[in-house]
Design a protein around this motif. Structure first.
Motif, short mmCIF file in Angstrom:
data_model
loop_
_atom_site.label_atom_id
_atom_site.label_comp_id
_atom_site.label_asym_id
_atom_site.label_seq_id
_atom_site.Cartn_x
_atom_site.Cartn_y
_atom_site.Cartn_z
N ILE A 242 35.96 39.61 33.87
CA ILE A 242 37.21 39.53 33.14
C ILE A 242 38.20 40.45 33.82
O ILE A 242 37.81 41.46 34.40
N CYS A 243 39.43 40.08 33.79
CA CYS A 243 40.48 40.93 34.33
C CYS A 243 41.41 41.29 33.19
O CYS A 243 41.90 40.41 32.48
N ARG B 42 45.41 40.07 32.18
CA ARG B 42 45.08 38.80 32.85
C ARG B 42 45.79 38.62 34.18
O ARG B 42 45.32 37.87 35.03
N PHE C 127 42.51 38.13 42.71
CA PHE C 127 41.18 37.57 42.87
C PHE C 127 41.24 36.11 43.32
O PHE C 127 40.57 35.70 44.26
N ILE C 128 42.08 35.32 42.65
CA ILE C 128 42.22 33.91 43.01
C ILE C 128 42.89 33.76 44.37
O ILE C 128 42.48 32.93 45.19
N ALA D 193 41.03 46.25 41.38
CA ALA D 193 40.97 44.94 42.04
C ALA D 193 40.33 45.07 43.41
O ALA D 193 39.65 44.16 43.87
N TYR E 170 43.92 38.50 37.56
CA TYR E 170 43.24 37.35 38.15
C TYR E 170 43.95 36.88 39.42
O TYR E 170 43.34 36.27 40.29
#
Length: 127
Positions: A72-73, A76, A82-83, A23, A79
């Motif tokens: 793609i993570c 999931r 990232f968000i 990440a 994410y």
């Protein structure tokens, strides 16, 4: 590797680069302005989630490549950092960066470089 293949990709005006990164590596990857797919994972929470199955990872990667999905993570849950980076204030991002080990991620490389330098100096002292 990217440098080796990028000229042909530019010449053909097509190609795809897949980056497998933590990440923390997303910042570098997102700065590239070429077609790519990033597969992100977070080492610091791997003890909380099961290891990735290679076949599943390849299948998801191919699906993303063929669908020209930029990122793609896997899993999931990746994410979330990232968000959060875009939604949270700077100070919260710094806290998350430190929690994920971003402030220490280069220490193994620095230690390795220092060891190599010490070894070379030791060899030069012998000669």
């Amino acid at each position: 590797m990217t440098k080796a293949f990028l000229p042909q990709m530019k010449e053909r005006n097509q190609g795809h680069i897949v980056t497998i990164a933590s990440a923390l590596g997303l910042n570098f990857t997102l700065s590239c302005r070429i077609t790519k797919t990033t597969i992100a994972q977070l080492k610091e929470i791997q003890s909380l989630i099961p290891p990735l199955e290679p076949l599943y990872t390849v299948q998801q990667s191919m699906k993303a490549i063929l669908g020209e999905q930029e990122m793609i993570c896997i899993p999931r849950i990746m994410y979330i950092p990232f968000i959060a980076r875009t939604l949270l204030p700077w100070e919260a991002n710094v806290v998350m960066y430190r929690f994920m080990g971003g402030d220490k991620c280069m220490l193994p490389f620095i230690k390795n470089a220092e060891t190599k330098t010490s070894n070379v100096k030791g060899l030069l002292g012998i000669l």
